[in-house]
Design a protein around this motif. Structure first.
Motif, PDB file in Angstrom:
ATOM      1  N   VAL A  72     -89.552  32.450 -70.839  1.00 34.52           N
ATOM      2  CA  VAL A  72     -88.371  32.111 -71.634  1.00 34.52           C
ATOM      3  C   VAL A  72     -88.603  30.797 -72.376  1.00 34.52           C
ATOM      4  N   GLU A  73     -88.339  30.830 -73.679  1.00 36.58           N
ATOM      5  CA  GLU A  73     -88.507  29.615 -74.477  1.00 36.58           C
ATOM      6  C   GLU A  73     -87.678  28.460 -73.914  1.00 36.58           C
ATOM      7  N   LYS A  74     -88.168  27.261 -74.180  1.00 36.93           N
ATOM      8  CA  LYS A  74     -87.421  26.074 -73.780  1.00 36.93           C
ATOM      9  C   LYS A  74     -86.260  25.866 -74.750  1.00 36.93           C
ATOM     10  N   PRO A  75     -85.146  25.228 -74.322  1.00 31.52           N
ATOM     11  CA  PRO A  75     -84.835  24.945 -72.925  1.00 31.52           C
ATOM     12  C   PRO A  75     -84.548  26.238 -72.183  1.00 31.52           C
ATOM     13  N   PHE A  76     -84.817  26.229 -70.877  1.00 30.08           N
ATOM     14  CA  PHE A  76     -84.764  27.429 -70.060  1.00 30.08           C
ATOM     15  C   PHE A  76     -83.433  28.164 -70.207  1.00 30.08           C
ATOM     16  N   ALA A  77     -82.331  27.424 -70.225  1.00 30.14           N
ATOM     17  CA  ALA A  77     -80.994  28.020 -70.353  1.00 30.14           C
ATOM     18  C   ALA A  77     -80.020  26.936 -70.778  1.00 30.14           C
ATOM     19  N   SER A  78     -78.725  27.268 -70.814  1.00 33.55           N
ATOM     20  CA  SER A  78     -77.708  26.330 -71.298  1.00 33.55           C
ATOM     21  C   SER A  78     -77.427  25.203 -70.320  1.00 33.55           C
TER      22      SER A  78
END
Length: 328
Positions: free
Chosen positions: A92-98
Motif C-alpha cells: 500500500v502506498e504511503k501514507p499507509f492509511a488515514s
C-alpha cells in the motif's frame, strides 16, 4: 512468478510498474479503476488482459496473487482489507492509511488472513539508506535529525484558480503532511524509533488541508525537525548531525547525493550505486517477503508504520487538520 493487480491509474502506479518490471518474478496481470474507461486505457499501455471496476471481484480474482494500492489515502484501508480478505498479498502506498485506527485494522487483517502486508515507503529499502544506518555510529552520538522535502505541486496552480483537485481534499485524507511529510517522518522512525514528543505548525489552506508545515520531535538524546511543502520548493539538503560529523543528504526521498562531513574537515561520499527508479527496491523486498512466507516485511515493519501514523495523527491534531475518516 508473482501476478500483480494494481489499484490506481496515476503516475505513481506507472512508476511502480516500471521499477517492478526489472524483477524476473513480477508480472502485471490486472488493473482496477472505478471506471471501465480508465481501467481499459491504463491496461492497454501494458498489454494487460484483465480489468476490474468491482473491488470484490478483484479481491477474489484467480488471476492475481498480490495487489499494489495507489488509490487516494482515504481508501487505502478499505481496499487493503478487502484484498487481504480475498487472500491477496498487499503493498500500500504511503501514507499507509488515514489514521492509526485504520492502520491497526489492516495489520489485524493481515494476521487473520496470513498474507503479506507492507507499506510502500521506498526510501528505507534503497542501498544508500542502509549505508546511512551503518554510518550513524561513526558520526555519533546523533543529536539532531533534519529532513527537508518541499516540492511545489503542479495541482496547486489549479487550486489557486479555484479548482480543488484530489491532492488538496481533506475527504481523501490528503495534504502536504500526508503526501510529502511522511517521506521525512518514516525514515526518522526507522532510524530512531517513535519519538517522545511531537509538535507541529503549518499553513492551512481553505480546503481544510495543510499546504506546508514543520513537525518537530524530541527523543531522549536528540531532536528532530521535518519540513515539508506542496506549495513551495526548497534546495536545502537534509542532515543527520552527530558530535563527530554530519551526514548530508541531497535528495531525501531517494537518499541520493549523500556524504559525510567529519568534524576534522574530511569528507566521505556515500554511494552504494542505486537503480534510477528507486521503487525497484520496495517491489523487490515485498516480493521476497511473499516468497519467504513473511506476512510482515523485515524492513518496513508494522511497528514502523504504526509509529509513523502516530506522529502524523499527533501532527494533524496540532495543526487542526481533521479527516472524515477520523470520525468513523
Amino acid at each position: 512468478m508473482i501476478r500483480f493487480g494494481v489499484i490506481g491509474t496515476n503516475w505513481i502506479t506507472d512508476r511502480f510498474i516500471d521499477g517492478a518490471s526489472k524483477l524476473d518474478n513480477f508480472q502485471l496481470n490486472a488493473v482496477y479503476s472505478r471506471t471501465e474507461e480508465k481501467a481499459t486505457e491504463f491496461a492497454s499501455k501494458y498489454n494487460v488482459e484483465h480489468t476490474y471496476t468491482d473491488l470484490n471481484e478483484l479481491a477474489s480474482s484467480e488471476n492475481i496473487d498480490a495487489v499494489y494500492i495507489a488509490s487516494p489515502t482515504a481508501l487505502h484501508s478499505e481496499y487493503a482489507i478487502a484484498c487481504m480478505q480475498g487472500g491477496k498479498h498487499v503493498i500500500v502506498e504511503k501514507p499507509f492509511a488515514s489514521n492509526e485506527q485504520e492502520v491497526q485494522a489492516m495489520i489485524d487483517t493481515a494476521k487473520q488472513t496470513n498474507v503479506t502486508l507492507m507499506e510502500a515507503m521506498k526510501t528505507t529499502h534503497v542501498p544508500n539508506f542502509k549505508l546511512i544506518q551503518e554510518k550513524l555510529d561513526e558520526i555519533g552520538p546523533v543529536r539532531r535529525f533534519v529532513a527537508n522535502f518541499c516540492q511545489y505541486s503542479s495541482r496547486y496552480d489549479k487550486y489557486k484558480e479555484g479548482i480543488v483537485l484530489n491532492a488538496f481534499k481533506p475527504d481523501l485524507s490528503n495534504g502536504s503532511l500526508m503526501d510529502i511529510g511522511v517521506y521525512c517522518i518514516y525514515p526518522m522512525v526507522a532510524l530512531f524509533g517513535g519519538p517522545d514528543r511531537v509538535k507541529a505548525t503549518a499553513y492551512l489552506l481553505e480546503s481544510g488541508v495543510d499546504g506546508e508545515g514543520t513537525v518537530t520531535v524530541d527523543y531522549p538524546s536528540l531532536n528532530g525537525v521535518c519540513m515539508f511543502s506542496k506549495i513551495t520548493n526548497s534546495s536545502i539538503p537534509s542532515e543527520i548531525q552527530g558530535e563527530k560529523g554530519s551526514i548530508v543528504i541531497g535528495k531525501f526521498s531517494d537518499m541520493s547525493d549523500v556524504k559525510i562531513l567529519y568534524k576534522d574537515g574530511s569528507e566521505e561520499i556515500l554511494d552504494a550505486g542505486q537503480e534510477e527508479n528507486t521503487m525497484y527496491y520496495e517491489a523487490k523486498s515485498f516480493i521476497e517477503s511473499i516468497e519467504n512466507n513473511e506476512i510482515e516485511n523485515k524492513v518496513n515493519t508494522w511497528e514502523n508504520s504504526l509509529e509513523t501514523i502516530r506522529v502524523l495523527d499527533q501532527a494533524r491534531k496540532e495543526i487542526g487538520v481533521v479527516f472524515p475518516a477520523d470520525k468513523k
